[in-house]
Design a protein around this motif. Structure first.
Motif, PDB file in Angstrom:
ATOM      1  N   ALA A   1     -29.399 131.262 -17.585  1.00 49.88           N
ATOM      2  CA  ALA A   1     -30.781 130.798 -17.449  1.00 49.88           C
ATOM      3  C   ALA A   1     -30.841 129.266 -17.436  1.00 49.88           C
ATOM      4  O   ALA A   1     -31.587 128.672 -16.646  1.00 49.88           O
ATOM      5  CB  ALA A   1     -31.652 131.359 -18.568  1.00 49.88           C
ATOM      6  N   ALA A   2     -30.058 128.619 -18.284  1.00 51.99           N
ATOM      7  CA  ALA A   2     -30.041 127.159 -18.331  1.00 51.99           C
ATOM      8  C   ALA A   2     -29.487 126.576 -17.037  1.00 51.99           C
ATOM      9  O   ALA A   2     -30.005 125.576 -16.519  1.00 51.99           O
ATOM     10  CB  ALA A   2     -29.221 126.677 -19.531  1.00 51.99           C
ATOM     11  N   ILE A   3     -28.454 127.199 -16.489  1.00 51.97           N
ATOM     12  CA  ILE A   3     -27.884 126.736 -15.218  1.00 51.97           C
ATOM     13  C   ILE A   3     -28.900 126.901 -14.098  1.00 51.97           C
ATOM     14  O   ILE A   3     -29.083 125.995 -13.275  1.00 51.97           O
ATOM     15  CB  ILE A   3     -26.574 127.489 -14.907  1.00 51.97           C
ATOM     16  CG1 ILE A   3     -25.484 127.068 -15.898  1.00 51.97           C
ATOM     17  CG2 ILE A   3     -26.129 127.243 -13.464  1.00 51.97           C
ATOM     18  CD1 ILE A   3     -24.234 127.920 -15.846  1.00 51.97           C
ATOM     19  N   GLU A   4     -29.579 128.046 -14.064  1.00 50.92           N
ATOM     20  CA  GLU A   4     -30.591 128.276 -13.026  1.00 50.92           C
ATOM     21  C   GLU A   4     -31.726 127.269 -13.141  1.00 50.92           C
ATOM     22  O   GLU A   4     -32.230 126.757 -12.132  1.00 50.92           O
ATOM     23  CB  GLU A   4     -31.112 129.707 -13.111  1.00 50.92           C
ATOM     24  CG  GLU A   4     -30.087 130.734 -12.657  1.00 50.92           C
ATOM     25  CD  GLU A   4     -30.504 132.168 -12.907  1.00 50.92           C
ATOM     26  OE1 GLU A   4     -31.527 132.398 -13.585  1.00 50.92           O
ATOM     27  OE2 GLU A   4     -29.792 133.065 -12.420  1.00 50.92           O
ATOM     28  N   GLU A   5     -32.137 126.959 -14.367  1.00 51.67           N
ATOM     29  CA  GLU A   5     -33.202 125.976 -14.574  1.00 51.67           C
ATOM     30  C   GLU A   5     -32.749 124.601 -14.091  1.00 51.67           C
ATOM     31  O   GLU A   5     -33.500 123.884 -13.428  1.00 51.67           O
ATOM     32  CB  GLU A   5     -33.593 125.908 -16.051  1.00 51.67           C
ATOM     33  CG  GLU A   5     -34.720 124.943 -16.342  1.00 51.67           C
ATOM     34  CD  GLU A   5     -35.106 124.909 -17.816  1.00 51.67           C
ATOM     35  OE1 GLU A   5     -35.755 123.921 -18.202  1.00 51.67           O
ATOM     36  OE2 GLU A   5     -34.767 125.842 -18.559  1.00 51.67           O
ATOM     37  N   ALA A   6     -31.506 124.238 -14.391  1.00 51.68           N
ATOM     38  CA  ALA A   6     -30.978 122.948 -13.943  1.00 51.68           C
ATOM     39  C   ALA A   6     -30.914 122.890 -12.419  1.00 51.68           C
ATOM     40  O   ALA A   6     -31.244 121.861 -11.813  1.00 51.68           O
ATOM     41  CB  ALA A   6     -29.597 122.708 -14.549  1.00 51.68           C
ATOM     42  N   GLU A   7     -30.515 123.989 -11.797  1.00 48.20           N
ATOM     43  CA  GLU A   7     -30.464 124.034 -10.331  1.00 48.20           C
ATOM     44  C   GLU A   7     -31.854 123.857  -9.733  1.00 48.20           C
ATOM     45  O   GLU A   7     -32.020 123.161  -8.728  1.00 48.20           O
ATOM     46  CB  GLU A   7     -29.839 125.343  -9.863  1.00 48.20           C
ATOM     47  CG  GLU A   7     -28.347 125.419 -10.130  1.00 48.20           C
ATOM     48  CD  GLU A   7     -27.742 126.778  -9.839  1.00 48.20           C
ATOM     49  OE1 GLU A   7     -28.497 127.776  -9.741  1.00 48.20           O
ATOM     50  OE2 GLU A   7     -26.515 126.845  -9.711  1.00 48.20           O
ATOM     51  N   GLN A   8     -32.870 124.447 -10.363  1.00 50.17           N
ATOM     52  CA  GLN A   8     -34.247 124.293  -9.888  1.00 50.17           C
ATOM     53  C   GLN A   8     -34.706 122.844 -10.032  1.00 50.17           C
ATOM     54  O   GLN A   8     -35.372 122.305  -9.147  1.00 50.17           O
ATOM     55  CB  GLN A   8     -35.184 125.233 -10.650  1.00 50.17           C
ATOM     56  CG  GLN A   8     -34.973 126.694 -10.317  1.00 50.17           C
ATOM     57  CD  GLN A   8     -35.767 127.626 -11.225  1.00 50.17           C
ATOM     58  OE1 GLN A   8     -36.514 127.186 -12.087  1.00 50.17           O
ATOM     59  NE2 GLN A   8     -35.604 128.921 -11.019  1.00 50.17           N
ATOM     60  N   ASP A   9     -34.337 122.210 -11.144  1.00 44.56           N
ATOM     61  CA  ASP A   9     -34.686 120.809 -11.352  1.00 44.56           C
ATOM     62  C   ASP A   9     -34.038 119.928 -10.293  1.00 44.56           C
ATOM     63  O   ASP A   9     -34.672 119.020  -9.747  1.00 44.56           O
ATOM     64  CB  ASP A   9     -34.270 120.333 -12.746  1.00 44.56           C
ATOM     65  CG  ASP A   9     -35.171 120.866 -13.847  1.00 44.56           C
ATOM     66  OD1 ASP A   9     -36.295 121.323 -13.543  1.00 44.56           O
ATOM     67  OD2 ASP A   9     -34.748 120.833 -15.016  1.00 44.56           O
TER      68      ASP A   9
END
Length: 73
Positions: A45-53
């Motif tokens: 989830a943290a990686i996906e959030e970073a990718e979205q950012d």
């Protein structure tokens, strides 16, 4: 890229499919304390959030990160 595998009958079997090309050579590292399912889900989830950012342009330059860290030290 991090992949999770388990030993089955003396062979490493990945927990999930991969898009690596056929014949790709990979280096394996043994982890003594692997993440449990909850920790892995949080990491994903943290990686996906970073990718979205990153995709949205919400990033901070490395120099700015170091400046902020030095300011609070």
């Amino acid at each position: 890229m991090t992949l999770i595998a388990r030993v089955q009958n003396g062979r490493l079997v990945l927990d999930e499919p991969t898009t690596l090309p056929e014949g790709q050579v990979v280096q394996l590292a043994i982890v003594d304390n692997p993440m449990d399912a909850t920790e892995r889900a949080e990491l994903v989830a943290a990686i996906e959030e970073a990718e979205q950012d990153i995709d949205a342009g919400r990033v901070v330059d490395e120099a700015e990160v170091w400046a902020r860290l030095k300011a609070i030290a």
